[in-house]
Design a protein around this motif. Structure first.
Motif, PDB file in Angstrom:
ATOM      1  N   TYR A 147       4.567 -10.276-107.747  1.00 23.05           N
ATOM      2  CA  TYR A 147       6.124 -10.256-108.422  1.00 23.05           C
ATOM      3  C   TYR A 147       7.160 -11.103-107.769  1.00 23.05           C
ATOM      4  O   TYR A 147       7.948 -11.487-108.461  1.00 23.05           O
ATOM      5  CB  TYR A 147       6.441  -8.660-108.503  1.00 23.05           C
ATOM      6  CG  TYR A 147       5.637  -7.919-109.497  1.00 23.05           C
ATOM      7  CD1 TYR A 147       6.020  -8.057-110.977  1.00 23.05           C
ATOM      8  CD2 TYR A 147       4.674  -7.110-109.378  1.00 23.05           C
ATOM      9  CE1 TYR A 147       5.465  -7.323-111.843  1.00 23.05           C
ATOM     10  CE2 TYR A 147       4.051  -6.298-110.289  1.00 23.05           C
ATOM     11  CZ  TYR A 147       4.399  -6.509-111.660  1.00 23.05           C
ATOM     12  OH  TYR A 147       3.675  -5.820-112.769  1.00 23.05           O
ATOM     13  N   SER A 178      -1.689  -4.756-102.677  1.00 22.56           N
ATOM     14  CA  SER A 178       0.015  -4.541-103.092  1.00 22.56           C
ATOM     15  C   SER A 178       0.020  -5.925-103.796  1.00 22.56           C
ATOM     16  O   SER A 178      -0.389  -7.140-103.902  1.00 22.56           O
ATOM     17  CB  SER A 178       0.568  -4.829-101.813  1.00 22.56           C
ATOM     18  OG  SER A 178       1.951  -5.003-102.039  1.00 22.56           O
ATOM     19  N   THR A 185       5.852   2.880 -98.978  1.00 21.52           N
ATOM     20  CA  THR A 185       6.611   1.380 -99.099  1.00 21.52           C
ATOM     21  C   THR A 185       7.424   1.498-100.233  1.00 21.52           C
ATOM     22  O   THR A 185       8.095   0.449-100.434  1.00 21.52           O
ATOM     23  CB  THR A 185       5.682   0.286 -98.657  1.00 21.52           C
ATOM     24  OG1 THR A 185       4.661   0.345-100.123  1.00 21.52           O
ATOM     25  CG2 THR A 185       4.892   0.380 -97.338  1.00 21.52           C
ATOM     26  N   GLY A 186       6.839   1.914-101.282  1.00 18.01           N
ATOM     27  CA  GLY A 186       7.422   1.775-102.644  1.00 18.01           C
ATOM     28  C   GLY A 186       7.035   0.616-103.197  1.00 18.01           C
ATOM     29  O   GLY A 186       7.542   0.426-104.280  1.00 18.01           O
ATOM     30  N   ASP A 187       5.976  -0.101-102.831  1.00 14.51           N
ATOM     31  CA  ASP A 187       5.291  -1.371-103.564  1.00 14.51           C
ATOM     32  C   ASP A 187       4.566  -0.878-104.750  1.00 14.51           C
ATOM     33  O   ASP A 187       3.931   0.329-104.364  1.00 14.51           O
ATOM     34  CB  ASP A 187       4.615  -2.106-102.435  1.00 14.51           C
ATOM     35  CG  ASP A 187       5.456  -2.755-101.323  1.00 14.51           C
ATOM     36  OD1 ASP A 187       6.753  -2.654-101.687  1.00 14.51           O
ATOM     37  OD2 ASP A 187       4.893  -2.964-100.354  1.00 14.51           O
ATOM     38  N   ARG A 188       4.379  -1.837-105.567  1.00 20.25           N
ATOM     39  CA  ARG A 188       3.427  -1.651-106.606  1.00 20.25           C
ATOM     40  C   ARG A 188       2.089  -1.892-106.038  1.00 20.25           C
ATOM     41  O   ARG A 188       1.970  -3.109-105.679  1.00 20.25           O
ATOM     42  CB  ARG A 188       3.658  -2.321-107.994  1.00 20.25           C
ATOM     43  CG  ARG A 188       4.855  -1.682-108.847  1.00 20.25           C
ATOM     44  CD  ARG A 188       5.273  -2.726-109.966  1.00 20.25           C
ATOM     45  NE  ARG A 188       6.109  -3.655-108.985  1.00 20.25           N
ATOM     46  CZ  ARG A 188       7.110  -4.521-109.726  1.00 20.25           C
ATOM     47  NH1 ARG A 188       7.304  -4.499-110.955  1.00 20.25           N
ATOM     48  NH2 ARG A 188       7.934  -5.511-109.020  1.00 20.25           N
ATOM     49  N   GLU A 234       3.455  -6.793-104.867  1.00 21.18           N
ATOM     50  CA  GLU A 234       4.869  -7.348-104.348  1.00 21.18           C
ATOM     51  C   GLU A 234       4.751  -8.831-104.455  1.00 21.18           C
ATOM     52  O   GLU A 234       5.572  -9.422-104.758  1.00 21.18           O
ATOM     53  CB  GLU A 234       5.349  -6.600-103.087  1.00 21.18           C
ATOM     54  CG  GLU A 234       5.626  -5.178-103.757  1.00 21.18           C
ATOM     55  CD  GLU A 234       6.468  -4.948-104.913  1.00 21.18           C
ATOM     56  OE1 GLU A 234       7.759  -5.619-104.862  1.00 21.18           O
ATOM     57  OE2 GLU A 234       6.246  -4.024-105.557  1.00 21.18           O
ATOM     58  N   THR A 248      -2.732   1.344-111.586  1.00 22.59           N
ATOM     59  CA  THR A 248      -1.549   0.793-110.893  1.00 22.59           C
ATOM     60  C   THR A 248      -0.971   1.842-110.408  1.00 22.59           C
ATOM     61  O   THR A 248      -0.511   2.796-111.226  1.00 22.59           O
ATOM     62  CB  THR A 248      -0.867  -0.231-111.593  1.00 22.59           C
ATOM     63  OG1 THR A 248      -1.572  -1.313-112.169  1.00 22.59           O
ATOM     64  CG2 THR A 248       0.290  -0.937-110.865  1.00 22.59           C
ATOM     65  N   ARG A 249      -0.505   1.988-109.147  1.00 19.00           N
ATOM     66  CA  ARG A 249       0.493   2.998-108.584  1.00 19.00           C
ATOM     67  C   ARG A 249       1.651   2.432-107.857  1.00 19.00           C
ATOM     68  O   ARG A 249       1.620   1.288-107.299  1.00 19.00           O
ATOM     69  CB  ARG A 249      -0.510   3.934-107.916  1.00 19.00           C
ATOM     70  CG  ARG A 249      -1.635   4.687-108.419  1.00 19.00           C
ATOM     71  CD  ARG A 249      -2.306   5.526-107.518  1.00 19.00           C
ATOM     72  NE  ARG A 249      -3.294   6.227-108.261  1.00 19.00           N
ATOM     73  CZ  ARG A 249      -4.296   6.814-107.715  1.00 19.00           C
ATOM     74  NH1 ARG A 249      -4.346   7.312-106.377  1.00 19.00           N
ATOM     75  NH2 ARG A 249      -5.557   7.501-108.265  1.00 19.00           N
ATOM     76  N   ILE A 250       2.412   3.490-107.470  1.00 14.81           N
ATOM     77  CA  ILE A 250       3.486   2.932-106.342  1.00 14.81           C
ATOM     78  C   ILE A 250       3.189   3.716-104.942  1.00 14.81           C
ATOM     79  O   ILE A 250       3.067   4.802-105.029  1.00 14.81           O
ATOM     80  CB  ILE A 250       4.836   3.951-106.872  1.00 14.81           C
ATOM     81  CG1 ILE A 250       5.111   2.917-108.234  1.00 14.81           C
ATOM     82  CG2 ILE A 250       6.007   3.266-105.979  1.00 14.81           C
ATOM     83  CD1 ILE A 250       5.460   1.533-108.285  1.00 14.81           C
ATOM     84  N   ASP A 251       3.332   2.786-104.132  1.00 16.91           N
ATOM     85  CA  ASP A 251       2.940   3.576-102.748  1.00 16.91           C
ATOM     86  C   ASP A 251       4.247   4.297-102.198  1.00 16.91           C
ATOM     87  O   ASP A 251       5.080   3.858-102.244  1.00 16.91           O
ATOM     88  CB  ASP A 251       2.594   2.291-101.840  1.00 16.91           C
ATOM     89  CG  ASP A 251       2.157   2.715-100.561  1.00 16.91           C
ATOM     90  OD1 ASP A 251       2.319   3.912-100.141  1.00 16.91           O
ATOM     91  OD2 ASP A 251       1.761   1.774 -99.632  1.00 16.91           O
ATOM     92  N   PRO A 252       3.945   5.581-102.092  1.00 17.50           N
ATOM     93  CA  PRO A 252       5.166   6.505-101.764  1.00 17.50           C
ATOM     94  C   PRO A 252       5.529   6.063-100.360  1.00 17.50           C
ATOM     95  O   PRO A 252       6.780   6.354-100.089  1.00 17.50           O
ATOM     96  CB  PRO A 252       4.184   7.790-101.661  1.00 17.50           C
ATOM     97  CG  PRO A 252       2.800   7.470-101.555  1.00 17.50           C
ATOM     98  CD  PRO A 252       2.711   6.242-102.296  1.00 17.50           C
TER      99      PRO A 252
END
Length: 607
Positions: free
Chosen positions: A171, A166, A140-143, A168, A134-138
């Protein structure tokens, strides 16, 4: 605000809400965790299923086919069709990579096709191991969920399927569920508060009424009842409280009645009652005791008087009252009376535990009884003495006559005169005693008639004018000529005048004077008669007892004058029988004035 939370009602509401809130928090935390776990697992399972299906189908394009060779373009188009028709994840980015790490097909930027993918997950998958992260999209900031599955067969890796989706949306769904849960919690709290208020009022309303009733009972109001709302425990408590109030009212009324009875008995008792505690402090005193001792209960409390102080007794160490069995006779000197003689009885009280309690003291005023007893003793002694003296004299002279004095005419004549004088003295004494005895046993019966006051007084003066001349005393009558008629017993008033004038002449030295005066008080309808002499007078200490029977100031001189000591006592009895009063004033060696009054005639009734 703080006072509000001191009430039981709001305490119950707050506690009830806190319990519900804590329960909802635990339930909400568990529910949120389970929802999150459910959606994340579902998301992962769906993503994994799509990736597995794509990897399985892609195997036919990536695996070399011995029978028919496919060009790279055919492989790419076939894989594109698979991705287009099979992958249904919204927003998921898919890449299919061959065994060399080159991108064959993708849903992202087509310019990456043919480029080598060197991501660690891809490298691990090409080695035959599934990789997930699992990463954070640089951008959009989405998981983002990344899943890479190897495409292999017969333990040979032909490539890999790369998926990045994604999270999001998942969540967002979880947040909405948590929001729904929070809203439900708030609604539950509001409903709980409302139900708590209702429940608390159901319990506290009867309690408040019982509290108000308890305050009213403490203030003495027993006429109110608690309203009973139900038959449950609270209702039974209310009924028990009403029953208790009724019984308490009856008990207090009975106690008040007993207290009133006791107070009435103590108030109307002729004997004095004093209650003290075991330390001797005065706790209760009735009116008779206050009048006897000339002190009030308030003064005892202010001065902190003890029973020993009140009765002028020795200290407790010398006279323990708890051990006093026999009554005491106590003589006390009080400010407004000569002497007070009390018969005091002590009754100690004992507690049930055997400890020493207080003392109930009963006071009996025996002053008059003692005085009468003393007068009786003096009366018997005086009568005996008064009779013995003349009898002794008579006996002596009779014996002298028998022994030969009768042969001397002059001596026998003198002895017989003395014997006659002493006999007449005894007759007067006996007559006075009989008259007083008749007064005591039968009372004084008067025969009222309208009487001329001037005539009555002149007749009295005439009777004693010759006696006054014999004694060398001048007797004068000073009265007005127009005195109003009086309504009296003439014989009784004549006897009063005779006794008073006789004393005045006898106790006035030769050359003195006696004045008989009368003055009318028409406002009071009284005639005041006074006899004033210039005689030897009476000391101040004897004036209060001068009207007592047989009381003499100078006994030797009184007997020498032939008095019996009963004249003034008879005069007072007769004056008081008319409803009038007699008084005496005197100074030693200056004279005496005796004054009494009688009523005017008023239509046949005494004034």
């Amino acid at each position: 605000m703080f006072r509000l939370f001191k009430t039981v009602q709001w305490k119950m509401v707050v506690i009830y809400m806190l319990l519900i809130l804590m329960a909802m928090q635990f339930i909400g935390a568990y529910f949120a965790r389970e929802v999150e776990s459910y959606y994340l697992n579902n998301f992962s399972e769906t993503l994994n299923a799509q990736a597995s299906l794509l990897a399985t189908l892609s195997q036919g394009y990536l695996r070399p086919n011995e029978g028919k060779e496919q060009s790279p373009e055919e492989v790419r188009q076939g894989i594109d069709n698979l991705i287009t028709h099979l992958v249904k994840l919204n927003g998921a980015n898919v890449r299919v990579i061959d065994s060399n790490g080159t991108v064959i097909s993708t849903t992202e930027d087509k310019r990456t096709i043919g480029q080598r993918n060197s991501q660690p997950e891809v490298t691990i998958a090409l080695l035959g191991t599934r990789s997930e992260s699992t990463r954070i999209d640089p951008r959009t900031g989405d998981r983002v969920k990344i899943l890479v599955l190897p495409v292999k067969g017969d333990n040979i890796v032909y490539g890999a399927v790369y998926m990045a989706a994604s999270m999001e949306g998942t969540y967002t769904t979880i947040r909405k569920m948590n929001g729904i849960l929070a809203s439900g919690t708030m609604i539950a709290l509001i409903l709980t508060a409302a139900l708590g208020v209702v429940l608390a009022r159901t319990i506290t309303t009867p309690v408040k009424e019982m509290t108000r009733q308890a305050r009213a009972v403490s203030d003495g109001d027993f006429n109110r009842n608690v309203r009973v709302y139900s038959d449950d425990e609270i209702g039974q408590l209310g009924m028990a409280f009403n029953h208790m109030t009724l019984r308490l009212k009856e008990a207090i009324m009975q106690q008040e009645e007993e207290r009133e009875k006791l107070a009435g008995i103590l108030r109307n008792m002729s004997d004095g009652v004093v209650a003290s505690n075991r330390d001797g402090q005065i706790m209760l005193m009735n009116r008779a005791a206050e009048e006897m001792l000339q002190v009030t209960m308030g003064e005892c409390a202010d001065k902190e008087l003890t029973l020993y102080d009140l009765l002028r007794l020795p200290p407790e160490e010398e006279m323990p009252l708890h051990a006093q069995v026999e009554p005491l006779i106590i003589e006390m000197m009080l400010p407004h009376r000569e002497v007070l003689i009390l018969r005091v009885t002590f009754t100690p009280l004992q507690h049930d535990s055997g400890k020493r309690g207080g003392i109930i003291t009963v006071l009996q005023d025996v002053t008059e009884q003692q005085r009468l007893d003393q007068q009786r003793k003096e009366f018997v002694a005086n009568v005996s003495h008064e009779l013995r003296t003349p009898l002794t004299t008579v006996k002596s002279y009779v014996e002298a006559l028998l022994d030969g004095a009768a042969q001397d005419p002059e001596l026998s004549n003198r002895f017989l005169k003395v014997t006659m004088s002493e006999t007449e003295r005894m007759i007067r004494l006996v007559n006075d005693l009989l008259q007083l005895s008749r007064f005591d046993s039968q009372g004084i019966h008067l025969r009222y008639v309208e009487t001329d006051a001037n005539q009555l007084l002149r007749y009295a003066a005439d009777r004693f004018s010759m006696f006054g001349e014999q004694q060398g005393v001048q007797l004068r009558l000073e009265v007005a000529e127009n005195l109003p008629p009086i309504y009296v017993d003439r014989d009784a008033i004549n006897q009063v005048l005779d006794n008073l004038l006789s004393n005045a002449v006898k106790y006035t030295p030769e050359g003195g004077s006696v004045v008989l005066m009368a003055q009318a008080n028409r406002h009071l309808k009284r005639l005041y008669i006074s006899i004033t002499d210039t005689g030897i007078g009476i000391p101040k200490r004897d004036l209060k007892r001068i009207f007592e029977r047989f009381y003499r100031v100078d006994k030797a001189r009184s007997r020498g004058q032939g008095g019996t000591g009963l004249g003034l006592a008879i005069a007072r009895e007769l004056v008081e029988a008319h409803g009038a009063e007699i008084d005496i004033e005197s100074e030693v060696n200056q004279g005496t004035t005796v004054t009494f009054w009688v009523p005017f005639y008023r239509g046949g009734t005494a004034g």
